[in-house]
Design a protein around this motif. Structure first.
Motif, PDB file in Angstrom:
ATOM      1  N   VAL A   1       0.824  -1.218   0.000  1.00 31.86           N
ATOM      2  CA  VAL A   1       0.000   0.000   0.000  1.00 31.86           C
ATOM      3  C   VAL A   1       0.857   1.267   0.000  1.00 31.86           C
ATOM      4  O   VAL A   1       0.694   2.151  -0.833  1.00 31.86           O
ATOM      5  N   LEU A   2       1.804   1.317   0.928  1.00 29.01           N
ATOM      6  CA  LEU A   2       2.605   2.542   1.069  1.00 29.01           C
ATOM      7  C   LEU A   2       3.686   2.675  -0.006  1.00 29.01           C
ATOM      8  O   LEU A   2       4.233   3.750  -0.205  1.00 29.01           O
ATOM      9  N   ARG A   3       3.996   1.577  -0.680  1.00 30.57           N
ATOM     10  CA  ARG A   3       5.032   1.536  -1.726  1.00 30.57           C
ATOM     11  C   ARG A   3       6.420   1.913  -1.195  1.00 30.57           C
ATOM     12  O   ARG A   3       7.261   2.422  -1.938  1.00 30.57           O
ATOM     13  N   ASN A   4       6.642   1.732   0.098  1.00 31.10           N
ATOM     14  CA  ASN A   4       7.961   2.030   0.666  1.00 31.10           C
ATOM     15  C   ASN A   4       8.864   0.802   0.522  1.00 31.10           C
ATOM     16  O   ASN A   4       8.360  -0.327   0.523  1.00 31.10           O
ATOM     17  N   PRO A   5      10.193   0.992   0.384  1.00 33.75           N
ATOM     18  CA  PRO A   5      11.080  -0.181   0.325  1.00 33.75           C
ATOM     19  C   PRO A   5      11.000  -0.972   1.630  1.00 33.75           C
ATOM     20  O   PRO A   5      10.949  -0.363   2.709  1.00 33.75           O
ATOM     21  N   ILE A   6      10.967  -2.304   1.518  1.00 27.28           N
ATOM     22  CA  ILE A   6      10.769  -3.087   2.744  1.00 27.28           C
ATOM     23  C   ILE A   6      12.082  -3.465   3.434  1.00 27.28           C
ATOM     24  O   ILE A   6      12.081  -3.878   4.586  1.00 27.28           O
ATOM     25  N   TRP A   7      13.220  -3.301   2.713  1.00 22.37           N
ATOM     26  CA  TRP A   7      14.468  -3.797   3.318  1.00 22.37           C
ATOM     27  C   TRP A   7      14.827  -3.103   4.654  1.00 22.37           C
ATOM     28  O   TRP A   7      15.320  -3.779   5.568  1.00 22.37           O
ATOM     29  N   PRO A   8      14.576  -1.771   4.811  1.00 24.29           N
ATOM     30  CA  PRO A   8      14.937  -1.196   6.116  1.00 24.29           C
ATOM     31  C   PRO A   8      14.135  -1.821   7.262  1.00 24.29           C
ATOM     32  O   PRO A   8      14.650  -2.004   8.365  1.00 24.29           O
ATOM     33  N   VAL A   9      12.860  -2.142   6.976  1.00 25.23           N
ATOM     34  CA  VAL A   9      12.027  -2.765   8.031  1.00 25.23           C
ATOM     35  C   VAL A   9      12.505  -4.198   8.287  1.00 25.23           C
ATOM     36  O   VAL A   9      12.566  -4.651   9.429  1.00 25.23           O
ATOM     37  N   GLN A  10      12.867  -4.887   7.188  1.00 22.07           N
ATOM     38  CA  GLN A  10      13.375  -6.264   7.360  1.00 22.07           C
ATOM     39  C   GLN A  10      14.681  -6.278   8.161  1.00 22.07           C
ATOM     40  O   GLN A  10      14.967  -7.239   8.869  1.00 22.07           O
ATOM     41  N   MET A  11      15.430  -5.204   8.032  1.00 24.52           N
ATOM     42  CA  MET A  11      16.708  -5.144   8.760  1.00 24.52           C
ATOM     43  C   MET A  11      16.504  -5.134  10.279  1.00 24.52           C
ATOM     44  O   MET A  11      17.419  -5.486  11.037  1.00 24.52           O
ATOM     45  N   THR A  12      15.290  -4.747  10.741  1.00 23.03           N
ATOM     46  CA  THR A  12      15.064  -4.758  12.201  1.00 23.03           C
ATOM     47  C   THR A  12      15.133  -6.192  12.743  1.00 23.03           C
ATOM     48  O   THR A  12      15.487  -6.402  13.903  1.00 23.03           O
ATOM     49  N   ILE A  13      14.780  -7.179  11.889  1.00 24.99           N
ATOM     50  CA  ILE A  13      14.904  -8.582  12.327  1.00 24.99           C
ATOM     51  C   ILE A  13      16.374  -8.873  12.615  1.00 24.99           C
ATOM     52  O   ILE A  13      16.733  -9.410  13.675  1.00 24.99           O
ATOM     53  N   ALA A  14      17.230  -8.475  11.648  1.00 22.60           N
ATOM     54  CA  ALA A  14      18.669  -8.712  11.822  1.00 22.60           C
ATOM     55  C   ALA A  14      19.214  -7.927  13.013  1.00 22.60           C
ATOM     56  O   ALA A  14      19.983  -8.462  13.826  1.00 22.60           O
ATOM     57  N   LEU A  15      18.790  -6.655  13.127  1.00 23.98           N
ATOM     58  CA  LEU A  15      19.278  -5.822  14.239  1.00 23.98           C
ATOM     59  C   LEU A  15      18.866  -6.393  15.591  1.00 23.98           C
ATOM     60  O   LEU A  15      19.671  -6.468  16.528  1.00 23.98           O
ATOM     61  N   GLY A  16      17.581  -6.780  15.691  1.00 26.72           N
ATOM     62  CA  GLY A  16      17.061  -7.326  16.953  1.00 26.72           C
ATOM     63  C   GLY A  16      17.829  -8.565  17.381  1.00 26.72           C
ATOM     64  O   GLY A  16      18.348  -8.642  18.493  1.00 26.72           O
ATOM     65  N   PHE A  17      17.950  -9.532  16.458  1.00 33.35           N
ATOM     66  CA  PHE A  17      18.636 -10.781  16.813  1.00 33.35           C
ATOM     67  C   PHE A  17      20.137 -10.545  16.983  1.00 33.35           C
ATOM     68  O   PHE A  17      20.776 -11.184  17.818  1.00 33.35           O
ATOM     69  N   GLY A  18      20.699  -9.616  16.187  1.00 31.12           N
ATOM     70  CA  GLY A  18      22.122  -9.293  16.333  1.00 31.12           C
ATOM     71  C   GLY A  18      22.421  -8.725  17.711  1.00 31.12           C
ATOM     72  O   GLY A  18      23.399  -9.117  18.369  1.00 31.12           O
ATOM     73  N   SER A  19      21.565  -7.817  18.165  1.00 29.29           N
ATOM     74  CA  SER A  19      21.760  -7.222  19.492  1.00 29.29           C
ATOM     75  C   SER A  19      21.660  -8.289  20.596  1.00 29.29           C
ATOM     76  O   SER A  19      22.433  -8.280  21.554  1.00 29.29           O
ATOM     77  N   VAL A  20      20.711  -9.213  20.409  1.00 26.84           N
ATOM     78  CA  VAL A  20      20.576 -10.297  21.406  1.00 26.84           C
ATOM     79  C   VAL A  20      21.833 -11.166  21.414  1.00 26.84           C
ATOM     80  O   VAL A  20      22.311 -11.583  22.481  1.00 26.84           O
ATOM     81  N   ALA A  21      22.384 -11.426  20.203  1.00 28.00           N
ATOM     82  CA  ALA A  21      23.594 -12.256  20.120  1.00 28.00           C
ATOM     83  C   ALA A  21      24.748 -11.599  20.897  1.00 28.00           C
ATOM     84  O   ALA A  21      25.410 -12.261  21.717  1.00 28.00           O
ATOM     85  N   ILE A  22      24.945 -10.298  20.669  1.00 25.55           N
ATOM     86  CA  ILE A  22      26.027  -9.588  21.379  1.00 25.55           C
ATOM     87  C   ILE A  22      25.785  -9.637  22.886  1.00 25.55           C
ATOM     88  O   ILE A  22      26.676  -9.944  23.682  1.00 25.55           O
ATOM     89  N   ARG A  23      24.528  -9.373  23.269  1.00 26.54           N
ATOM     90  CA  ARG A  23      24.178  -9.352  24.695  1.00 26.54           C
ATOM     91  C   ARG A  23      24.499 -10.694  25.362  1.00 26.54           C
ATOM     92  O   ARG A  23      25.105 -10.742  26.426  1.00 26.54           O
ATOM     93  N   HIS A  24      24.111 -11.789  24.688  1.00 23.42           N
ATOM     94  CA  HIS A  24      24.302 -13.097  25.329  1.00 23.42           C
ATOM     95  C   HIS A  24      25.763 -13.565  25.280  1.00 23.42           C
ATOM     96  O   HIS A  24      26.162 -14.348  26.142  1.00 23.42           O
ATOM     97  N   VAL A  25      26.518 -13.100  24.304  1.00 23.06           N
ATOM     98  CA  VAL A  25      27.966 -13.394  24.336  1.00 23.06           C
ATOM     99  C   VAL A  25      28.559 -12.752  25.591  1.00 23.06           C
ATOM    100  O   VAL A  25      29.329 -13.394  26.340  1.00 23.06           O
ATOM    101  N   LEU A  26      28.175 -11.498  25.856  1.00 25.46           N
ATOM    102  CA  LEU A  26      28.699 -10.812  27.050  1.00 25.46           C
ATOM    103  C   LEU A  26      28.210 -11.487  28.336  1.00 25.46           C
ATOM    104  O   LEU A  26      28.966 -11.624  29.300  1.00 25.46           O
TER     105      LEU A  26
END
Lengths: 441, 197
Positions: B125-150
């Protein structure tokens, strides 16, 4: 290769449980393995499915109902509802217990969560019940059981999750939850009245007290009517009604209850500013709590939906149904087995996770025995509601133990009679579908 | 360890602000949609889609907040399989195992977002590129990975596990509710006396 993977996967999953891995990891490993070994190695499909799972507007209702419940539980709505119920139940034997249960039911019609309902009502009523001479075991058991009404009386987060997983109408599920919810409430109230027949008989009704409590809580009472009335009449979709619930919660707390509007009318902007500041702090805190809850629930939901897509594509539920019908030919036997299985699952998993994991498998089986999808969802939720009261993972037990400073044994002894009552109601719900479906059909 | 502690704290605050903003956008868009429909007879264009984007950000960035609060659910019935002397080792395995899984998921999610970027995928509907929103999946899980390594390296930084965490969170919530009612009682008493508390 795939045969070896089929044998190795359960062993790996058991090893991961022993190695203390989260449920997200267990589900994720199962899903990635499924796509890798049986889905042509296309593991990127897991993330595509997760994206599709997230990109649905029906899911918007989940955080919004959680937020509305959190605002209302931390505001003054719960206390006002309790005062009204106390005024109505005063002369009846066990009046305070009945008032607690009614307050739980009304609060359940605002919030979609069992714990929020338990805490909102219990934090006020538990000290009052003890002061009125109710045994600790009864008071805590009754409040824990009353709290579980939060997930069967609509709106309900587990019912939304079931609707998302099975494509059943969420509005129909909400409407179908009313009958079993009220039956449970009635059974709890009857039991509470019988065991407290000679206790807590207050004075006769006071018109002044009832009028004051009614005026005080009129805005709080309006909220469930707006939410449920909107859904039942078809005026709002469940998602829209969740947005309306948040808006109503903020308006009721800010304008009506904190008298912000009257401050503005009188031109006292500093007091209105204070009310608005308090509301701002409340929203900041509750949004934080809701984000934590969403962060815990969402990865499970997204990965479970990915597994669901895979299994549906590979026709796994159909194969299980075919296999199962070869062994179980009666619907009653199926109901017995599935309910026993869910009772055991409820001891170890919370209702939301259990619904997400089992929804791809159990509803197709139920449909093959001629059960209605909505009816099965209600039965599943009532069953998993019992899991909130059963050790070792009964969430209401853990919460009550921490919040009311009671030992685990007291809490467990308290909920025992209520578990018995809930199992009886569960069987009525399972064997008598019109109890759930009479408002839909 | 102090550096790790400060880093985790700042990460949590950043995630909290991001979630709060996204939540406000989500709730605001939906409420505006309903109100506009009631007043003008037609809903706001693209409001549900804006709401969904807000929800996706809240949900995936919230994974890190759930980790910081120790509320990720873990089955505990097999915790007694190994004797207690293995507890420190198992705790590290738990953290590194979760971190490895999240890092893998973040990697696959990044590949998906790159693919969407290359294919110029847009939302319906909005015709916006979806990749920035999809990147939140990577960011969210990436942040969790760093957190749990620490957490795996510095076990002291790890929050209470989910069961105890839930219990503590609920206890805190109960205290807040009781506290909230105390405020309300104080306000009522003050109103009777005719002054602001």
């Amino acid at each position: 290769m795939t045969a070896v993977a089929g044998i190795a996967l359960p062993i790996v999953l058991i090893a991961l449980v022993i190695l203390r891995q989260n449920i997200v990891v267990l589900l994720g490993v199962a899903t990635f393995a499924a796509y890798y070994f049986w889905g042509g190695g296309e593991i990127m499909n897991v993330v595509y499915d997760m994206w599709d799972a997230s990109n649905r507007d029906v899911l918007l209702s989940v955080p919004l109902y959680i937020l509305a419940g959190a605002i209302m539980s931390q505001g003054s709505i719960a206390e006002r509802l309790i005062n009204l119920m106390k005024a109505f139940m005063k002369p009846i034997p066990g009046g305070l217990a009945l008032a607690s249960l009614l307050a739980c039911a009304i609060f359940a019609a605002i919030s979609g969560s069992s714990i929020v309902t338990l805490l909102a009502v219990g934090s006020i009523m538990y000290p009052a019940l003890i002061k009125a001479g109710y045994p600790r075991t009864f008071a805590i058991g009754m409040l824990c059981a009353g709290g579980t009404l939060g997930i069967i009386i609509p709106p309900s987060i587990p019912l939304i999750l079931y609707g998302i997983m099975t494509q059943a109408s969420i509005a129909d599920l909400f409407i179908a939850g009313v009958g079993p919810g009220l039956t449970l409430l009635g059974v709890f109230m009857l039991y509470s009245m019988i065991v407290n027949f000679n206790r807590d008989r207050g004075t006769w009704w006071s018109l002044k007290e009832i009028t004051t409590a009614l005026v005080d809580s009129i805005w709080a009472l309006l909220t469930p009517f707006v939410i449920l009335g909107g859904i039942y009449s078809g005026y709002f979709t469940p998602t829209e009604s969740a947005a309306v619930a948040v808006l109503t919660a903020i308006l009721v707390e800010l304008l009506a209850h904190k008298h912000g509007f009257m401050h503005l009318v009188r031109g006292d902007t500093s007091r209105f500013g204070l009310s608005a500041k308090n509301m701002g702090q409340l929203i900041w805190r509750t949004v934080g709590e809701t984000s934590v809850m969403m962060g815990g629930l969402f990865p499970i939901l997204a990965i479970a939906l990915s597994l669901n897509v895979f299994m549906t594509y590979e026709q796994v539920p159909n194969q299980i149904v075919e296999w199962l019908t070869g062994y179980i030919d009666s619907k009653v036997m199926f109901l017995l087995l599935v309910n026993l299985f869910l009772l055991v699952v409820g001891c170890f998993l919370d209702a939301g996770s259990a619904i997400l994991i089992l929804s791809p498998l159990l509803p197709p089986m139920a449909q093959s025995y001629g059960m209605d999808l909505v009816h099965f969802g209600i039965m599943m939720t009532v069953n998993l509601e019992i899991g909130y009261l059963t050790p070792p993972m009964g969430l209401n037990l853990i919460v009550a133990m921490g919040a009311f400073k009671e030992d685990f044994l007291t809490v467990c002894r308290g909920v025992l009679p209520f578990i018995g009552l809930m199992i009886i109601v569960l069987w009525v719900v399972a064997l008598y579908p019109p109890l759930s479906l009479f408002l839909i059909k | 360890m102090e550096i790790a502690k400060t880093f985790l704290n700042r990460l949590r605050i950043a995630e909290q602000f991001l979630c709060f903003t996204a939540f406000m956008v989500m709730a605001g868009a939906l409420i505006y949609d309903v109100l506009k429909r009631e007043i003008t007879g037609s809903g706001a264009f693209g409001a549900p889609q804006v709401g969904v984007i807000g929800m996706i950000v809240v949900s995936y960035i919230g994974i890190g907040l759930a980790s910081a609060a120790g509320t990720h659910y873990r089955p505990r019935f097999a915790d007694k399989v190994f004797p207690p002397r293995f507890d420190p080792l198992l705790k590290r395995i738990e953290e590194f195992g979760f971190a490895a899984f999240c890092a893998f998921l973040a990697f696959v999610a990044t590949k998906v977002a790159i693919e969407s970027y290359e294919l110029k995928d847009v939302a319906p509907v909005l015709r916006n590129p979806i990749w920035p929103v999809q990147m939140t999946i990577a960011l969210g899980f990436g942040s969790v990975a760093i957190r749990h390594v620490l957490y795996g390296i510095f076990l002291e930084l790890k929050p209470k596990p989910s069961g105890e965490g839930a219990e503590l969170a609920s206890e805190q919530q109960a205290q807040e509710i009781i506290h909230g009612h105390d405020d309300y009682d104080r306000e009522k008493a003050a109103a009777r006396k005719g002054h602001t508390p």
